[in-house]
Scaffold this motif. Structure first.
Motif, PDB file in Angstrom:
ATOM      1  N   PHE A 288      -1.837  10.731  10.380  1.00 35.04           N
ATOM      2  CA  PHE A 288      -1.826   9.477   9.602  1.00 35.04           C
ATOM      3  C   PHE A 288      -1.229   8.328  10.423  1.00 35.04           C
ATOM      4  O   PHE A 288      -1.770   7.216  10.449  1.00 35.04           O
TER       5      PHE A 288
ATOM      6  N   ASP B 216      -1.321   5.017  -3.882  1.00 28.57           N
ATOM      7  CA  ASP B 216      -2.721   4.625  -3.656  1.00 28.57           C
ATOM      8  C   ASP B 216      -3.481   5.750  -2.965  1.00 28.57           C
ATOM      9  O   ASP B 216      -4.655   5.974  -3.224  1.00 28.57           O
ATOM     10  N   GLU B 217      -2.806   6.421  -2.038  1.00 23.88           N
ATOM     11  CA  GLU B 217      -3.494   7.461  -1.249  1.00 23.88           C
ATOM     12  C   GLU B 217      -2.602   8.686  -1.072  1.00 23.88           C
ATOM     13  O   GLU B 217      -1.367   8.572  -1.142  1.00 23.88           O
ATOM     14  N   GLY B 218      -3.253   9.818  -0.784  1.00 27.85           N
ATOM     15  CA  GLY B 218      -2.513  11.053  -0.493  1.00 27.85           C
ATOM     16  C   GLY B 218      -3.089  11.683   0.757  1.00 27.85           C
ATOM     17  O   GLY B 218      -4.306  11.681   0.955  1.00 27.85           O
ATOM     18  N   VAL B 219      -2.212  12.170   1.651  1.00 33.02           N
ATOM     19  CA  VAL B 219      -2.657  12.877   2.857  1.00 33.02           C
ATOM     20  C   VAL B 219      -1.981  14.240   2.796  1.00 33.02           C
ATOM     21  O   VAL B 219      -0.747  14.319   2.739  1.00 33.02           O
TER      22      VAL B 219
ATOM     23  N   ARG C 243       0.891  -1.180   0.000  1.00 31.81           N
ATOM     24  CA  ARG C 243       0.000   0.000   0.000  1.00 31.81           C
ATOM     25  C   ARG C 243       0.916   1.213   0.000  1.00 31.81           C
ATOM     26  O   ARG C 243       1.899   1.242   0.755  1.00 31.81           O
TER      27      ARG C 243
ATOM     28  N   VAL D 169       1.427   5.455   0.212  1.00 33.84           N
ATOM     29  CA  VAL D 169       0.799   6.690   0.677  1.00 33.84           C
ATOM     30  C   VAL D 169       1.783   7.850   0.541  1.00 33.84           C
ATOM     31  O   VAL D 169       2.960   7.714   0.898  1.00 33.84           O
TER      32      VAL D 169
END
Ligand code: BV8
Length: 233
Positions: A229, A215-218, A199, A201
């Motif tokens: 996070f 897959d993801e952005g914060v 995964r 990020v």
């Protein structure tokens, strides 16, 4: 679960350490890519040593921030392998983990070297170095050797790459924090993590050019986005 975290200048920005591209990437009117190179050092060792002497002195005025401390808190409680690879040459991660000792499976790697270390150009020996370094600084090991910053310049091979690539091949979670993804091979680590099925990020002020690789952005300042996070892990 095996974790790899990559950090860049953005994790130290709120401690007061200038990032590269925000400072329009210039040093005394020189592009950093021209100063932080073996050619730049050979051409003007005094200029390059001054570039690092100033940054080494600045370390006395800065302290780890909430993002560094959140990573140290996580390292203290993480059960699996946790490799923290930093592109930064400051010692802010080192200080945070010294204040909060990590668990067994943790390792910190400075892939681009460290401001507080020097290297003998004759033997390659690396030693602690907290003061200024003169252009013709003699090596304490070899009078005919010279001291250079223990920094990986553009065109030089980053440190401990085999260990980093091995960790990326086995990681379940890859988190990239405060890096523009402009410099290789660090910018390619997300590809290796994806290939391992991890995964991925990205944590940054705003989406980077490579955001779609994750897959993801914060998004938000690291001192807020990183603790938030890491609390979800
Ligand atoms: C190598 C030490 C072979 C020096 C550094 C063409 C295409 C592809 C690659 C190349 C190419 N031409 C040349 C290359 C290779 C070159 C390269 O990538 N050049 C770039 C310029 C194109 N790379 C190399 O030469 C590397 N060596 O390739 O050897 C090899 C390859 C693989 C295996 C074996 C051998 C060596 C590169 C190392 C150079 N040395 N540092 C010094 O510090 O003085 S790099 C230096 O610049 C830093 O260490 C860091 O890595 C990089 C700056 O990047 P960032 O850390 O990301 O900082 P930046 O300012 O860019 O971004 C800050 C980010 O933070 C931003 O996204 C911003 O939004 C965010 N941010 C800001 N504030 C906050 C925040 N985020 C959260 N909160 C905030 N408050």
């Amino acid at each position: 679960m095996n974790l790899v975290v990559l950090t860049g200048a953005g994790v130290s920005a709120e401690s007061g350490v200038p990032t590269f591209r925000a400072s329009d990437g210039l040093w005394c009117g020189h592009r950093i890519e021209d100063v932080a190179t073996p050619e730049g050092y050979a051409a003007d060792p005094a200029l390059v040593q001054d570039f690092y002497n100033l940054r080494r002195r600045q370390l006395a005025e800065v302290r780890p921030n909430a993002a560094h401390r959140a990573l140290a808190d996580l390292a203290a409680r993480w059960a699996g392998d946790f490799l923290l690879v930093t592109q930064n040459v400051d010692d802010l991660h080192d200080r945070a983990h010294a204040e909060t000792p990590p668990a067994e499976g943790f390792e910190l790697i400075h892939m681009h070297g460290e401001l507080l270390k020097g290297r003998c150009t004759r033997s390659g020996a690396v030693m602690d170095w907290t003061g200024d370094m003169a252009a013709d600084q003699a090596s304490p090991l070899h009078p005919q050797g010279r001291m250079r910053p223990h920094i990986v310049w553009f065109g030089e091979t980053p440190l401990q790459m085999e260990q980093i690539e091995r960790a990326l091949a086995h990681c379940d979670l890859f988190v990239s924090i405060g890096t523009s993804g402009a410099v290789y091979p660090a910018a390619g680590f997300v590809d290796l993590a994806r290939r391992a099925g991890a995964r991925t990020v990205e944590i940054n002020l705003e989406p980077t050019a490579g955001a779609r690789l994750f897959d993801e952005g914060v998004y938000g300042p690291a001192t807020q986005a990183v603790p938030a996070f890491l609390d979800t892990l």
